[in-house]
Design an enzyme around this catalytic site. Structure first.
Site, PDB file in Angstrom:
ATOM      1  N   HIS A  14       0.853  -1.200   0.000  1.00 15.25           N
ATOM      2  CA  HIS A  14       0.000   0.000   0.000  1.00 15.25           C
ATOM      3  C   HIS A  14       0.886   1.247   0.000  1.00 15.25           C
ATOM      4  CE1 HIS A  14      -3.265   2.636   1.921  1.00 15.25           C
ATOM      5  NE2 HIS A  14      -2.156   3.288   2.219  1.00 15.25           N
ATOM      6  N   GLU A  15       1.879   1.267   0.887  1.00 13.01           N
ATOM      7  CA  GLU A  15       2.742   2.460   0.978  1.00 13.01           C
ATOM      8  C   GLU A  15       3.535   2.654  -0.314  1.00 13.01           C
ATOM      9  OE1 GLU A  15       2.187   4.544   3.207  1.00 13.01           O
ATOM     10  OE2 GLU A  15       1.090   3.289   4.611  1.00 13.01           O
TER      11      GLU A  15
ATOM     12  N   HIS B  98       1.628   4.473  -2.932  1.00 15.09           N
ATOM     13  CA  HIS B  98       1.474   5.927  -2.825  1.00 15.09           C
ATOM     14  C   HIS B  98       2.415   6.668  -3.777  1.00 15.09           C
ATOM     15  CE1 HIS B  98      -1.692   6.356  -0.051  1.00 15.09           C
ATOM     16  NE2 HIS B  98      -1.083   5.821   0.998  1.00 15.09           N
TER      17      HIS B  98
ATOM     18  N   GLU C 146      -6.084   6.748  -1.027  1.00 16.92           N
ATOM     19  CA  GLU C 146      -5.911   5.620  -0.108  1.00 16.92           C
ATOM     20  C   GLU C 146      -6.570   4.358  -0.664  1.00 16.92           C
ATOM     21  OE1 GLU C 146      -3.914   5.549   2.389  1.00 16.92           O
ATOM     22  OE2 GLU C 146      -3.430   7.684   2.237  1.00 16.92           O
TER      23      GLU C 146
ATOM     24  N   ASP D 208      -4.799   0.868  -1.350  1.00 12.27           N
ATOM     25  CA  ASP D 208      -5.270  -0.401  -0.782  1.00 12.27           C
ATOM     26  C   ASP D 208      -5.433  -1.462  -1.865  1.00 12.27           C
ATOM     27  OD1 ASP D 208      -5.363   0.216   1.890  1.00 12.27           O
ATOM     28  OD2 ASP D 208      -7.499   0.696   1.935  1.00 12.27           O
TER      29      ASP D 208
END
Ligand SMILES: [Zn+2]
Length: 639
Positions: free
Chosen positions: A485-486, A489, A547, A551
């Site tokens: 997930h990070e 980004h 977000e 995800d």
């Protein structure tokens, strides 16, 4: 308890029992996987810090001068008797100073003092990496926060309006009592003037949705231009008091505020004084800069806002306040004592696996041109990862000298001053990319776009997210999906406009960016308007789009990486994902989050992302009649 089929509601199937038997702690607004680890960390650290402050630090366990100093401050902080004796003097003096201002010149003087102490002032300056030249620190100009948590609460058309009115009534009541306690007269005038001024700031503020767009926060002004926006105070002289180097450019995060500043100052000196006084009393009281009874009084507004049953005890509050302020000092102790090399190695190798999977996926993407994919691959290869705890403690802590002869609050103000002047001293200097923006004991993780860097504190590297003893599936569905997930980004709606050096830079071909936006829109639609169970709130698809993209991609990237291991069991992976989003909060808190949080409600993260994930449907052979089923053409995959 109702039995739910996993095919109908996987979240309930996995978490139903937990949801039924778990209670929300009385001094927290929520419970969940994050909170349970947080409470464990809190318990461990509170016990350690207490022991050290009584017996001194055992240097066989941890030997660090900054930590020794911190423990001395901690000891002072927890001496409740002395703190009550110190009373509310600091708050009274500051507020009286604000209220005795007679003209704009004196207003400017007090604003400089407040900025220097890191306290709420009408205007704010800060130093951080330049979003168009991310290796160098730039000066930023920001706008003040509103009394209510979000602009929407002031809007009659917004569903949050009624709650906003309730909150304002509570704010009025709470602040009146605070003002009385610190000995102010004519509190009703001060309060009405404060609320009147707050109303004037509303149209100049950003909504959470607007604020979630990084790129739009980059509005460079020359200092001369910024200064020309008002004659009531001199913004350039304020800058000069803090920054010794010549400043040419200031980045304005909210131009609406700058353009409205002159009218806001004009003829409103009395309103401004009251507003500043109230902001100060409230923020200092709620942050424990007065007696504990003043803090408890101040926290009543927050209790209504979050629906939390009671304020934290003095001990817990003090621990949280100090471990936050001294995040690196406490976090490094925590990391070194409780986080092992074995875990660090395993998590590091997971990061490399995900980067590899991302590489393979990018190469296969058909909706992007070769050029854009090339650039994405470069950005991916430049991502750095920090795991466990920082190699170096932020040098700001070296500048703070604990003074035994001074009160706790005076020590904290001195520390605040040190932080502010250290921050301004970094202007124009090279950005130190090794520093962390979160204590290593914190149960969270982040991607820092300006550094193209992901950070995983030791605090979160615990079950159910991660354990050396958990199954591979549980680790990949837990921390694995969070790591991926990070990484995503770097390629979300914000990241897509920032290059491998952390600079705002459009590295996309136009038609590619269009294709990306279409996919983002589909993600907005997937979440927008979904109900948040236990509240009247609905998910804001636009606010949460970055977000949700992270995800979705995180989940599928971690899954793909997991499949490469023989001992990976998909069922454990899906369960792991559902478990980390266990979440229980009261109604007001769910509504608050829905208004301000860029993340979707945990329930939707746990549930909708799996519904949207094709391998989940395939693995459980979902049928159209199953609750978890979404038609394949309605599923959204961005990366
Ligand atoms: Zn995120």
């Amino acid at each position: 308890m109702k039995k739910v089929r996993l095919e109908d509601d996987f979240y309930q199937f996995q978490n139903g029992e937990w949801l039924e038997k778990t209670e929300i702690p009385s001094d927290k607004p929520l419970n969940g996987s994050f909170v349970q680890i947080l409470m464990d960390n809190e318990k461990k650290l509170m016990a350690d810090l207490k022991e050290f402050s009584i017996k001194g630090v055992d240097h066989k366990i941890y030997n660090n001068e900054l930590f020794d100093n911190f423990i001395k401050l901690y000891k002072k902080a927890t001496d409740k008797e002395q703190r009550d004796k110190d009373g509310n003097t600091v708050i009274k003096n500051l507020v009286n100073k604000v209220l005795s201002v007679k003209n704009y010149e004196e207003l400017q003087t007090i604003l400089v003092e407040l900025i220097g102490l890191g306290l709420p002032a009408l205007i704010s300056f800060g130093v951080q990496s330049d979003m168009k030249n991310a290796s160098i620190n730039a000066l930023y100009f920001g706008s003040p926060s509103l009394i209510l948590p979000e602009k929407g609460y002031y809007d009659k058309e917004n569903p949050a309006y009624a709650a906003g009115q309730n909150l304002l009534a509570k704010y009025r009541e709470t602040v009146t009592e605070l003002l009385n306690i610190v000995g102010l007269k004519d509190t009703s005038t001060i309060l009405s003037q404060t609320l009147e001024f707050d109303e004037l700031i509303v149209p100049l503020s950003k909504t959470s949705e607007e604020a979630s767009d990084y790129v739009n926060s980059y509005n460079p002004y020359t200092l001369e231009k910024l200064n020309s926006k008002t004659n009531f105070i001199s913004l350039s002289s304020i800058v000069k008091t803090f920054v010794s180097d010549k400043v040419e450019q200031v980045i304005v995060t909210n131009p609406k505020f700058v353009e409205g500043l002159d009218a806001l100052l004009n003829n409103h000196l009395e309103l401004i004084k009251s507003w500043l006084a109230v902001k100060l009393v409230y923020s200092l009281a709620v942050s424990g800069f007065g007696t504990d009874s003043l803090r408890l009084k101040a926290s009543e507004y927050g209790l209504l806002l979050t629906g939390q049953a009671e304020a934290q005890s003095f001990e817990k509050f003090t621990y949280n306040q100090l471990s936050n302020e001294f995040g690196d000092v406490v976090g490094t102790y925590f990391g070194k004592r409780y986080f092992g090399e074995k875990a660090k190695k395993e998590v590091e190798s997971m990061v490399q696996e995900f980067i590899q999977v991302y590489k393979e996926r990018l190469a296969k993407i058909t909706w992007l041109s070769k050029e854009t994919i090339e650039k994405a691959l470069i950005k991916l290869s430049k991502i750095t990862a920090m795991i466990g705890y920082p190699d170096r403690i932020n040098p700001v802590f070296n500048h703070f000298n604990f003074d035994e002869t001074k009160s706790f609050v005076d020590n904290m103000l001195a520390f605040s001053k040190v932080q502010v002047s250290h921050e301004f001293s970094l202007y124009g200097k090279k950005v130190d990319k090794d520093l962390w923006h979160m204590g290593a004991h914190v149960v969270n993780a982040y991607y820092q776009p300006m550094n193209n860097q992901i950070v995983f504190p030791a605090g979160i590297l615990q079950p159910p997210f991660y354990s050396y003893n958990q199954t591979k599936g549980a680790n990949y569905g837990g921390i694995g999906a969070v790591i991926a997930h990070e990484i995503t980004h770097a390629f979300d709606t914000n990241g897509a406009r920032i290059d491998e050096f952390g600079n705002i830079n459009n590295w996309w071909k136009e038609e590619d960016f269009k294709a990306f936006n279409e996919r983002s829109l589909a993600m907005i639609e997937l979440f927008d308007g979904l109900e948040v169970p236990g509240s009247d709130a609905k998910c804001n698809g636009k606010l949460t789009v970055t977000e949700n993209i992270a995800d979705a991609a995180g989940l599928s990237c971690a899954y793909e990486a997991g499949l490469k291991h023989k001992d990976f069991v998909p069922a454990d992976f899906f369960a792991g994902w559902a478990h980390i989003w266990r979440f229980k909060a009261n109604k007001s808190y769910l509504e608050l989050l829905a208004n301000v949080d860029v993340h979707s409600p945990a329930y939707l993260r746990g549930l909708v992302q799996l519904k949207n994930f094709k391998p989940f449907a395939d693995y459980y052979k979902l049928k159209e009649t199953d609750g978890m089923y979404i038609a394949p053409d309605k599923q959204v995959a961005v990366w």
